[in-house]
Design a protein around this motif. Structure first.
Motif, PDB file in Angstrom:
ATOM      1  N   ILE A 225      16.201  -0.207 160.645  1.00 22.76           N
ATOM      2  CA  ILE A 225      16.146   0.237 162.045  1.00 22.76           C
ATOM      3  C   ILE A 225      17.214  -0.466 162.878  1.00 22.76           C
ATOM      4  CG2 ILE A 225      14.761   0.243 164.159  1.00 22.76           C
ATOM      5  CD1 ILE A 225      12.282   0.651 162.392  1.00 22.76           C
ATOM      6  N   PHE A 226      17.212  -1.796 162.854  1.00 21.18           N
ATOM      7  CA  PHE A 226      18.122  -2.544 163.714  1.00 21.18           C
ATOM      8  C   PHE A 226      19.552  -2.547 163.172  1.00 21.18           C
ATOM      9  CE2 PHE A 226      14.064  -4.096 165.183  1.00 21.18           C
ATOM     10  CZ  PHE A 226      14.258  -4.202 166.544  1.00 21.18           C
ATOM     11  N   GLY A 227      19.676  -2.713 161.858  1.00 23.85           N
ATOM     12  CA  GLY A 227      21.017  -2.694 161.283  1.00 23.85           C
ATOM     13  C   GLY A 227      21.709  -1.369 161.504  1.00 23.85           C
ATOM     14  N   GLY A 228      20.959  -0.274 161.366  1.00 20.29           N
ATOM     15  CA  GLY A 228      21.542   1.045 161.571  1.00 20.29           C
ATOM     16  C   GLY A 228      21.926   1.305 163.010  1.00 20.29           C
ATOM     17  N   ILE A 229      21.045   0.907 163.956  1.00 20.15           N
ATOM     18  CA  ILE A 229      21.308   1.158 165.381  1.00 20.15           C
ATOM     19  C   ILE A 229      22.488   0.321 165.865  1.00 20.15           C
ATOM     20  CG2 ILE A 229      20.408   0.892 167.725  1.00 20.15           C
ATOM     21  CD1 ILE A 229      17.624   1.583 166.606  1.00 20.15           C
ATOM     22  N   ALA A 240      14.599   6.574 163.906  1.00 20.96           N
ATOM     23  CA  ALA A 240      13.169   6.887 163.833  1.00 20.96           C
ATOM     24  C   ALA A 240      12.869   7.781 162.634  1.00 20.96           C
ATOM     25  CB  ALA A 240      12.722   7.566 165.128  1.00 20.96           C
ATOM     26  N   GLY A 241      13.690   8.808 162.438  1.00 22.18           N
ATOM     27  CA  GLY A 241      13.490   9.700 161.299  1.00 22.18           C
ATOM     28  C   GLY A 241      13.694   8.984 159.975  1.00 22.18           C
ATOM     29  N   ILE A 242      14.697   8.123 159.917  1.00 24.24           N
ATOM     30  CA  ILE A 242      14.963   7.367 158.685  1.00 24.24           C
ATOM     31  C   ILE A 242      13.820   6.395 158.404  1.00 24.24           C
ATOM     32  CG2 ILE A 242      16.504   5.618 157.688  1.00 24.24           C
ATOM     33  CD1 ILE A 242      18.784   7.123 159.186  1.00 24.24           C
ATOM     34  N   ALA A 243      13.247   5.799 159.463  1.00 24.32           N
ATOM     35  CA  ALA A 243      12.113   4.878 159.291  1.00 24.32           C
ATOM     36  C   ALA A 243      10.918   5.592 158.673  1.00 24.32           C
ATOM     37  CB  ALA A 243      11.723   4.268 160.638  1.00 24.32           C
ATOM     38  N   VAL A 244      10.694   6.851 159.057  1.00 21.28           N
ATOM     39  CA  VAL A 244       9.591   7.629 158.478  1.00 21.28           C
ATOM     40  C   VAL A 244       9.819   7.844 156.984  1.00 21.28           C
ATOM     41  CG1 VAL A 244       8.453   9.890 158.433  1.00 21.28           C
ATOM     42  CG2 VAL A 244       8.944   8.789 160.614  1.00 21.28           C
ATOM     43  N   VAL A 245      11.012   8.317 156.630  1.00 27.21           N
ATOM     44  CA  VAL A 245      11.318   8.580 155.222  1.00 27.21           C
ATOM     45  C   VAL A 245      11.189   7.295 154.404  1.00 27.21           C
ATOM     46  CG1 VAL A 245      13.109   9.319 153.610  1.00 27.21           C
ATOM     47  CG2 VAL A 245      12.824  10.515 155.790  1.00 27.21           C
ATOM     48  N   TYR A 246      11.733   6.206 154.926  1.00 25.36           N
ATOM     49  CA  TYR A 246      11.694   4.927 154.209  1.00 25.36           C
ATOM     50  C   TYR A 246      10.251   4.456 154.021  1.00 25.36           C
ATOM     51  CZ  TYR A 246      12.666   0.039 153.054  1.00 25.36           C
ATOM     52  OH  TYR A 246      12.720  -1.183 152.434  1.00 25.36           O
ATOM     53  N   SER A 247       9.428   4.524 155.099  1.00 24.50           N
ATOM     54  CA  SER A 247       8.046   4.043 155.000  1.00 24.50           C
ATOM     55  C   SER A 247       7.224   4.900 154.053  1.00 24.50           C
ATOM     56  CB  SER A 247       7.395   3.994 156.391  1.00 24.50           C
ATOM     57  OG  SER A 247       7.412   5.258 157.017  1.00 24.50           O
ATOM     58  N   VAL A 248       7.477   6.215 154.009  1.00 26.42           N
ATOM     59  CA  VAL A 248       6.774   7.074 153.059  1.00 26.42           C
ATOM     60  C   VAL A 248       7.117   6.683 151.626  1.00 26.42           C
ATOM     61  CG1 VAL A 248       6.619   9.422 152.129  1.00 26.42           C
ATOM     62  CG2 VAL A 248       6.501   9.067 154.593  1.00 26.42           C
ATOM     63  N   VAL A 249       8.398   6.486 151.359  1.00 28.23           N
ATOM     64  CA  VAL A 249       8.839   6.129 150.001  1.00 28.23           C
ATOM     65  C   VAL A 249       8.221   4.801 149.567  1.00 28.23           C
ATOM     66  CG1 VAL A 249      10.843   5.461 148.607  1.00 28.23           C
ATOM     67  CG2 VAL A 249      10.984   7.433 150.140  1.00 28.23           C
ATOM     68  N   ILE A 250       8.237   3.811 150.474  1.00 24.62           N
ATOM     69  CA  ILE A 250       7.720   2.483 150.119  1.00 24.62           C
ATOM     70  C   ILE A 250       6.200   2.518 149.949  1.00 24.62           C
ATOM     71  CG2 ILE A 250       7.526   0.083 150.860  1.00 24.62           C
ATOM     72  CD1 ILE A 250      10.347   1.095 150.011  1.00 24.62           C
ATOM     73  N   ALA A 251       5.492   3.151 150.898  1.00 30.74           N
ATOM     74  CA  ALA A 251       4.028   3.168 150.837  1.00 30.74           C
ATOM     75  C   ALA A 251       3.504   4.002 149.675  1.00 30.74           C
ATOM     76  CB  ALA A 251       3.459   3.693 152.151  1.00 30.74           C
ATOM     77  N   LYS A 252       4.201   5.102 149.347  1.00 29.47           N
ATOM     78  CA  LYS A 252       3.709   6.011 148.318  1.00 29.47           C
ATOM     79  C   LYS A 252       4.189   5.626 146.917  1.00 29.47           C
ATOM     80  CE  LYS A 252       1.920   9.871 146.635  1.00 29.47           C
ATOM     81  NZ  LYS A 252       1.974   9.441 145.229  1.00 29.47           N
ATOM     82  N   PHE A 253       5.455   5.289 146.782  1.00 23.92           N
ATOM     83  CA  PHE A 253       6.015   5.119 145.440  1.00 23.92           C
ATOM     84  C   PHE A 253       6.229   3.661 145.021  1.00 23.92           C
ATOM     85  CE2 PHE A 253       7.517   9.301 146.932  1.00 23.92           C
ATOM     86  CZ  PHE A 253       6.922  10.096 145.966  1.00 23.92           C
ATOM     87  N   VAL A 254       6.355   2.742 146.010  1.00 26.11           N
ATOM     88  CA  VAL A 254       6.556   1.331 145.658  1.00 26.11           C
ATOM     89  C   VAL A 254       5.221   0.581 145.692  1.00 26.11           C
ATOM     90  CG1 VAL A 254       7.741  -0.825 146.256  1.00 26.11           C
ATOM     91  CG2 VAL A 254       8.925   1.369 146.498  1.00 26.11           C
TER      92      VAL A 254
END
Length: 424
Positions: A225-229, A240-254
């Motif tokens: 979030i901060f590094g990208g902004i 915000a959109g990237i944070a959603v994709v990242y959190s889904v990947v981490i919560a679901k697959f990691v």
């Protein structure tokens, strides 16, 4: 007569118990019909108020916060913080404040912060000698930091309403948010020493290493979030959109802590909250447009200028107004109603709209736990089944701390403007 209606009618409708969006929309429609303005303008303003690109960030940050809270990301952040501050008397209280700062920087939602951090730390606080009232009050108050620290949803709405750079406003909120957290941390350390709260396990490098390894993917959310902004890779809205994709990947697959049905339920919950906020934005769009076209903001600027009170007294008066309104209304509604009135006054006093935006956010963050109607108080009451009167007593020290911080932020602009000036 119509000028009086702008103030009296919303108060009457609020007392009658109407939802905020209906209060704003009804007031706007009534004034519209009595002023002879063509009714067709409502449709244009209503939908036009939702057409701002930065507003797209709101549903994404809400959804990201929900996924982080329920997908194991928030849990690992809290465990990581505890591993670092362990061995200090008051370490669990410190961990609550630090976790709120970090989760607030990942979700932008104050109530979401209270729910996520409170769910994880309340049992430990209660069982380690802090007492129910202290624990609940600490969670309710520290969660309010999400209103100030980027990516704050309240700041997104202010940036849209005041037509200011969202990235600069986010930058301005970083030091004030950290300062408030440090002041609250100093208080809880003193409290823990006075109450002789038991010391938790000492900090050990192997525990920190293990917690860091486990929370590495979770901490990556902040970096993205901060590094990208601030690295200029993407805008806050895209973040915000990237944070959603990242959190889904981490919560679901990691971490594998949510299933596809869980994700569907989380999306519906986030959509429900997003709808409530955007309905308020739409209703306030009509109200704010009529307020602006009525000439009231300009008359208010002229009145204050005629008083010749100067910026010191003017800011004090506006702080009092914002604190009062913030204790009754949710931040989005308070911003959309008051920003069109207050920002021109601030600009007339040569106060930076960015600095004023931080002042605005700090006032509203205090309003989140200010009796009698602070939203975090009600959230904590529902979560922990504690009488509201007990929470009222518990939040008093934090009110004092935050009011002191508010005065510093208000009258020492460099606290807010140091980072934006540096980035320039």
């Amino acid at each position: 007569m119509s000028h009086i209606l702008f103030i009296v009618l919303p108060i009457v409708l609020l007392v009658l118990g109407l939802p905020i969006f209906l209060v704003l929309l009804t007031t706007g429609l009534f004034i519209l019909l009595t002023s002879g303005t063509p009714a067709g303008v409502v449709q244009t303003v209503l939908f036009g108020s939702l057409g701002s690109y930065p507003l797209v960030a709101i549903p994404f940050f809400i959804l990201a916060g929900e996924i982080m809270g329920q997908g194991g990301i928030a849990k690992r952040i809290v465990a990581w913080v505890i591993s670092i501050v362990g061995g200090v008397r008051g370490s669990l209280a410190l961990a609550t404040i630090a976790s709120s700062e970090i989760f607030g920087a990942m979700s932008g939602s104050s109530v979401g912060c209270v729910a996520a951090v409170g769910r994880l730390l309340f049992p430990a606080l209660r069982d380690n000698g802090y007492g129910d009232r202290f624990a609940v009050s600490l969670i309710a108050c520290s969660g309010a930091i999400a209103i100030i620290i980027p990516p704050s949803i309240a700041m997104i709405i202010y940036a849209v309403t005041a037509q200011q750079s969202l990235t600069v406003l986010f930058t301005a909120g970083i030091i004030p948010a950290i300062m408030i957290g440090v002041m609250e941390a100093a208080f809880v350390l003193v409290y823990a020493r006075i109450k002789v709260v038991p010391v938790t396990d000492k900090t050990r490098w192997k525990n920190i290493a293990a917690a860091t390894k486990d929370a590495g993917w979770a901490l990556g959310t902040i970096g993205i979030i901060f590094g990208g902004i601030y690295g200029g890779i993407f805008t806050p809205t895209e973040a915000a959109g990237i944070a959603v994709v990242y959190s889904v990947v981490i919560a679901k697959f990691v971490y594998r802590e949510i299933t596809w049905p869980d994700l569907g339920r989380i999306v519906m919950s986030a959509a429900n909250l997003t709808t409530q906020i955007l309905l308020i934005v739409a209703g306030a769009g009509v109200y704010s447009w009529l307020l602006t076209t009525s000439g009231i903001p300009q008359q208010l600027v002229n009145y204050i200028s005629a008083l010749d009170a100067g910026p010191v007294v003017t800011l004090l008066l506006m702080n009092i107004i914002l604190l009062f309104v913030g204790s009754f209304l949710e931040p989005p509604a308070a911003i959309l109603i008051l920003a069109p009135l207050c920002v021109p006054v601030a600009e007339a006093m040569h106060i930076s709209p960015i600095h004023f935006g931080v002042i605005f956010a700090v006032n509203l963050s205090i309003g989140m736990f200010m009796p009698p109607f602070g939203l975090n108080i009600f959230a904590a009451h529902l979560m922990f089944k504690m009488p509201i009167t007990k929470i009222y007593k518990g939040v008093i020290p934090y009110l004092v701390i935050n009011l002191i911080a508010l005065m510093i932020i208000t009258y020492v602009p460099i606290v807010s403007m140091a980072l934006p000036n540096l980035l320039k």
